[in-house]
Design a protein around this motif. Structure first.
Motif, mmCIF file in Angstrom:
data_model
loop_
_atom_site.group_PDB
_atom_site.id
_atom_site.type_symbol
_atom_site.label_atom_id
_atom_site.label_comp_id
_atom_site.label_asym_id
_atom_site.label_seq_id
_atom_site.Cartn_x
_atom_site.Cartn_y
_atom_site.Cartn_z
ATOM 1 N N ASN A 8 -3.233 19.539 16.973
ATOM 2 C CA ASN A 8 -2.742 20.564 17.937
ATOM 3 C C ASN A 8 -2.469 21.822 17.960
ATOM 4 O OD1 ASN A 8 -1.836 16.988 19.253
ATOM 5 N ND2 ASN A 8 -2.228 18.379 20.615
ATOM 6 N N CYS A 9 -2.895 22.184 18.214
ATOM 7 C CA CYS A 9 -2.962 24.012 18.092
ATOM 8 C C CYS A 9 -1.383 24.489 18.130
ATOM 9 C CB CYS A 9 -3.567 24.617 19.585
ATOM 10 S SG CYS A 9 -3.258 26.881 19.610
ATOM 11 N N PRO A 10 -0.465 24.848 17.137
ATOM 12 C CA PRO A 10 0.593 24.964 17.305
ATOM 13 C C PRO A 10 1.018 26.504 18.745
ATOM 14 C CG PRO A 10 0.081 25.567 15.137
ATOM 15 C CD PRO A 10 -1.723 25.732 16.052
ATOM 16 N N THR A 11 0.039 26.700 19.008
ATOM 17 C CA THR A 11 0.582 27.947 20.168
ATOM 18 C C THR A 11 0.027 27.280 21.275
ATOM 19 O OG1 THR A 11 -0.305 29.843 18.766
ATOM 20 C CG2 THR A 11 0.010 30.356 20.603
ATOM 21 N N CYS A 12 -0.502 27.138 22.169
ATOM 22 C CA CYS A 12 -0.809 26.106 22.971
ATOM 23 C C CYS A 12 -0.959 24.808 23.119
ATOM 24 C CB CYS A 12 -2.713 26.850 23.883
ATOM 25 S SG CYS A 12 -4.267 25.754 22.918
ATOM 26 N N GLY A 13 -0.758 24.509 22.248
ATOM 27 C CA GLY A 13 -0.987 22.215 21.713
ATOM 28 C C GLY A 13 -2.206 21.511 22.089
ATOM 29 N N PHE A 27 -5.206 26.293 14.391
ATOM 30 C CA PHE A 27 -4.954 26.657 15.804
ATOM 31 C C PHE A 27 -6.816 26.498 16.355
ATOM 32 C CE2 PHE A 27 -2.308 29.351 13.043
ATOM 33 C CZ PHE A 27 -1.440 29.665 13.758
ATOM 34 N N CYS A 28 -6.911 26.933 17.536
ATOM 35 C CA CYS A 28 -7.566 25.921 18.202
ATOM 36 C C CYS A 28 -8.544 27.579 18.108
ATOM 37 C CB CYS A 28 -7.376 25.710 19.788
ATOM 38 S SG CYS A 28 -6.606 27.479 21.171
ATOM 39 N N CYS A 29 -8.020 29.004 18.788
ATOM 40 C CA CYS A 29 -9.162 30.189 18.666
ATOM 41 C C CYS A 29 -8.918 31.586 17.679
ATOM 42 C CB CYS A 29 -9.210 30.436 20.346
ATOM 43 S SG CYS A 29 -7.355 30.869 21.519
ATOM 44 N N ARG A 31 -7.068 34.124 18.949
ATOM 45 C CA ARG A 31 -6.230 34.715 20.302
ATOM 46 C C ARG A 31 -4.517 34.083 19.382
ATOM 47 N NH1 ARG A 31 -7.142 34.527 26.374
ATOM 48 N NH2 ARG A 31 -8.578 35.768 25.817
ATOM 49 N N CYS A 32 -5.280 31.891 18.999
ATOM 50 C CA CYS A 32 -3.459 31.500 18.665
ATOM 51 C C CYS A 32 -3.010 31.549 17.943
ATOM 52 C CB CYS A 32 -3.944 30.583 19.485
ATOM 53 S SG CYS A 32 -3.969 29.620 21.536
ATOM 54 N N GLN A 33 -4.078 32.214 17.156
ATOM 55 C CA GLN A 33 -3.859 32.592 16.211
ATOM 56 C C GLN A 33 -2.891 34.204 15.752
ATOM 57 O OE1 GLN A 33 -6.721 34.123 13.032
ATOM 58 N NE2 GLN A 33 -6.110 31.756 11.586
HETATM 59 ZN ZN LIG Z 1 -4.106 27.329 21.339
#
Ligand SMILES: [Zn+2]
Length: 64
Positions: A8-13, A27-29, A31-33
């Protein structure tokens, strides 16, 4: 018969498939990184946000 490892992306899940195509994992992208890096950088150095992320223009546009 292929098992996919997901995180799961630590930022947005969001669910991120852990493979070579997910270059920003966990991260999923990008941006989240960047958001995550920015958060710990802010905590470490306490840099006042002063238009540091000038590359992005479609998020965090709402003044609080
Ligand atoms: Zn994300």
């Amino acid at each position: 018969m292929s098992e996919e490892t997901t995180v799961n992306c630590p930022t947005c899940g969001k669910v991120v498939i852990w493979n070579e195509q997910s270059v920003f994992r966990p991260f999923c992208c990008k941006r989240c990184q960047l958001i995550d890096l920015g958060e710990w950088a802010a905590e470490e150095k306490r840099i006042p946000s002063n238009g540091d992320l000038s590359d992005s223009d479609d998020w965090s546009e709402e003044p609080l």
